[in-house]
Design an enzyme around this catalytic site. Structure first.
Site, PDB file in Angstrom:
ATOM      1  N   LYS A 127       0.847  -1.185   0.000  1.00 44.07           N
ATOM      2  CA  LYS A 127       0.000   0.000   0.000  1.00 44.07           C
ATOM      3  C   LYS A 127       0.887   1.242   0.000  1.00 44.07           C
ATOM      4  O   LYS A 127       1.951   1.258   0.622  1.00 44.07           O
ATOM      5  CB  LYS A 127      -0.892  -0.038   1.242  1.00 44.07           C
ATOM      6  CG  LYS A 127      -1.886   1.105   1.392  1.00 44.07           C
ATOM      7  CD  LYS A 127      -2.732   0.858   2.645  1.00 44.07           C
ATOM      8  CE  LYS A 127      -3.687   1.999   2.926  1.00 44.07           C
ATOM      9  NZ  LYS A 127      -4.517   1.722   4.132  1.00 44.07           N
ATOM     10  N   SER A 159      -9.327   0.251   8.130  1.00 37.53           N
ATOM     11  CA  SER A 159      -8.865   0.320   6.741  1.00 37.53           C
ATOM     12  C   SER A 159      -8.338  -0.991   6.178  1.00 37.53           C
ATOM     13  O   SER A 159      -8.124  -1.102   4.976  1.00 37.53           O
ATOM     14  CB  SER A 159      -7.790   1.402   6.594  1.00 37.53           C
ATOM     15  OG  SER A 159      -8.363   2.672   6.718  1.00 37.53           O
ATOM     16  N   SER A 197      -9.154   2.424   3.770  1.00 37.76           N
ATOM     17  CA  SER A 197      -8.257   3.081   2.838  1.00 37.76           C
ATOM     18  C   SER A 197      -7.356   2.118   2.058  1.00 37.76           C
ATOM     19  O   SER A 197      -6.609   2.557   1.166  1.00 37.76           O
ATOM     20  CB  SER A 197      -7.374   4.092   3.574  1.00 37.76           C
ATOM     21  OG  SER A 197      -6.535   3.448   4.512  1.00 37.76           O
TER      22      SER A 197
END
Length: 506
Positions: free
Chosen positions: A80, A179, A155
């Protein structure tokens, strides 16, 4: 280019199975990397989930120090675009402000991931600084592979999409309030948020200073997540708090079913309620667990939810404001340029810089009382079961949840988040483990994760329960259904739309 596997074969393998193929000499880490790069090219046009592929690590998986003798033996992995740093490689936080930013060093967890045999060969999308609930801005619009008219939530948006679409069996995720779990729930992946004291945030932060932030992964099998926890956990020298080691490894624990558990079901968290369909799906999963020998009742933890959500909002505002302030100082800027930072993040910066020590102390006092209340509840109950969200996954373009929102009040913006994402953030506040399992469906046809939370350090119990469910389902998470954008499909680059509500997978 000739690939080592058919696409159906590729998507049917989890990371553990791919690693075993490497150890048997059937494939090499370089062949796996080439197949992963081809899979990204095959679906990323429809999903917009991958920011960058590191071509040098596709060509040579050993170039950054990955240890092929690790448990994952060279399995491809994506990071990520925030969290652990990669020396000399871009990390841009999903933000125009951070374009071209290159950290000077690897983080401690990066080295652990490589030591475990994962080949970090690219970056996945995230909303700006990971703050909002979808990667949907000027840089990227990440779409849900089950129906590209919808977001993945966030996220950990890009990771959710690539794992669900069969691009990779496992990918990196982070969780400061849900997230990992929220996008896992919306895309049909397994997403575990571990307890404090498992994955290090060194050298930039500790579990004490990060407070609510946790690292982790998405996967499609319980054994992959268990192996990731076992082989990537541990503290760096100089941690502010002890890093605990379980008496039994997660990989060993998941081989046997847990003893009958006391499971509390709940969806009425303070002012927030799940939709009737979500409640019905939760009840159905409760019946499944009763059929596996567990005791299930409706029970609510005795928590002051309003105070807890307010404290969580204070934590986010103060933490993110300091992150933004640090980067502004590094760039020599006095305030965020409006063309480079999204409106809500500017408001967070403005609100957070003025927070006093007294306000932060009051926040910590609520963290303490909330954590103690959950702790007392777990003296009588082993698991708390909830839907992963209270409301359906938003469609692309729903700006209320985005940091591009023009909401004039940052506190009202956060209050709006809690209406949907009520069930995940308090696990971060308390430092307890929680997992999203792909056990239900939304009326839109998207997956609906069911969340299980447990007491501090019962991460292994959550994985043990997940493995018991996985065996009961014959390994068929999501009822054996797969997204419409999926690597093995005939035209994966075309974003087909699932029509009408899907049947429940159980």
């Amino acid at each position: 280019m000739t690939l080592s596997m058919s696409w159906s074969e590729w998507a049917d393998h989890d990371a553990t199975a791919l690693a075993e193929r490497v150890r048997q000499g059937d494939v090499t880490p370089a062949e796996l990397a080439a197949q992963a790069a081809a899979a990204i090219a095959r679906v990323n046009g429809a999903l917009d989930a991958v920011v960058e592929v590191f071509d040098d690590l596709v060509a040579d998986p050993l170039a950054d120090g990955m240890r092929p003798e690790g448990v994952f033996a060279g399995v491809p992995y994506l990071m990520k675009d925030l969290g652990p740093t990669l020396k000399g490689r871009r990390q841009e936080f999903g933000s125009m402000l951070m374009q071209g930013h290159r950290p000077a060093d690897d983080s401690f967890l990066t080295r652990r991931i490589r030591r475990a045999g994962l080949n970090i060969l690219g970056r996945t999308t995230t909303p700006e600084f990971g703050v909002c609930s979808a990667a949907e801005n000027r840089l990227h619009v990440t779409r849900n592979p089950w129906n590209t008219g919808f977001t993945t939530n966030g996220s950990s948006a890009g990771t959710a999409a690539v794992v669900a679409a069969g691009v990779l069996p496992m990918s990196h995720a982070t969780d400061g309030g849900g997230s990992i779990r929220i996008p896992a729930g919306a895309t049909g992946n397994i997403g575990l948020k571990v307890s404090r004291g498992v994955f290090s945030l060194a050298p930039g932060l500790s579990d004490l200073s990060g407070l609510v932030s946790i690292q982790g992964c998405h996967s499609r099998s319980v054994r992959d997540t268990a192996a990731f926890v076992d082989h990537c956990r541990g503290g760096a020298p100089g941690e502010f708090m002890p890093f605990w080691t379980p008496a039994q490894s997660c990989c060993d624990l998941i081989r046997t079913d847990p003893s009958p558990l006391r499971i509390a079901m709940s969806h009425e968290w303070g002012d927030h309620r799940a939709t009737p369909h979500f409640v019905a799906e939760l009840e159905r999963v409760g019946r499944l667990l009763e059929g596996l020998g567990h005791h299930v009742e409706w029970r609510l933890p005795p928590v002051d939810f309003r105070a807890a959500f307010a404290a969580q909002t204070t934590c986010y505002i103060s933490n993110f404001a300091q992150v933004i302030a640090g980067h502004l100082a590094r760039l020599g800027l006095e305030r965020p340029p409006e063309e480079l930072l999204e409106p809500i993040n500017i408001k967070i910066w403005e609100a957070g810089l003025g927070l006093s020590y007294s306000e932060r102390a009051a926040m910590q006092a609520v963290f303490n009382t909330t954590s103690r209340a959950f702790g007392a509840f777990f003296e009588d109950w082993d698991i708390v079961l909830t839907p992963i969200t209270a409301l359906p996954t938003p469609r692309i373009g729903a700006v209320d949840y985005l940091t591009s929102s023009t909401n004039p009040s940052v506190h009202d913006w956060f209050d709006h988040l809690w209406r949907n994402f009520a069930y995940t953030p308090l696990a971060n506040l308390c430092g307890i483990p929680a997992i999203s399992l792909p056990l239900a469906m939304q009326e839109s046809g998207l997956p609906l994760g069911i969340q299980a939370q447990a007491r501090q350090a019962d991460d292994g119990l959550l994985l043990q329960l997940a493995a018991q469910i996985e065996r009961a389902l014959g390994g068929q998470w999501n009822g054996g259904m797969r997204p419409t954008v999926h690597v093995p499909s005939d035209r994966p680059e075309v974003a087909a739309t699932r029509r009408g509500p899907a049947s429940s997978p159980l």
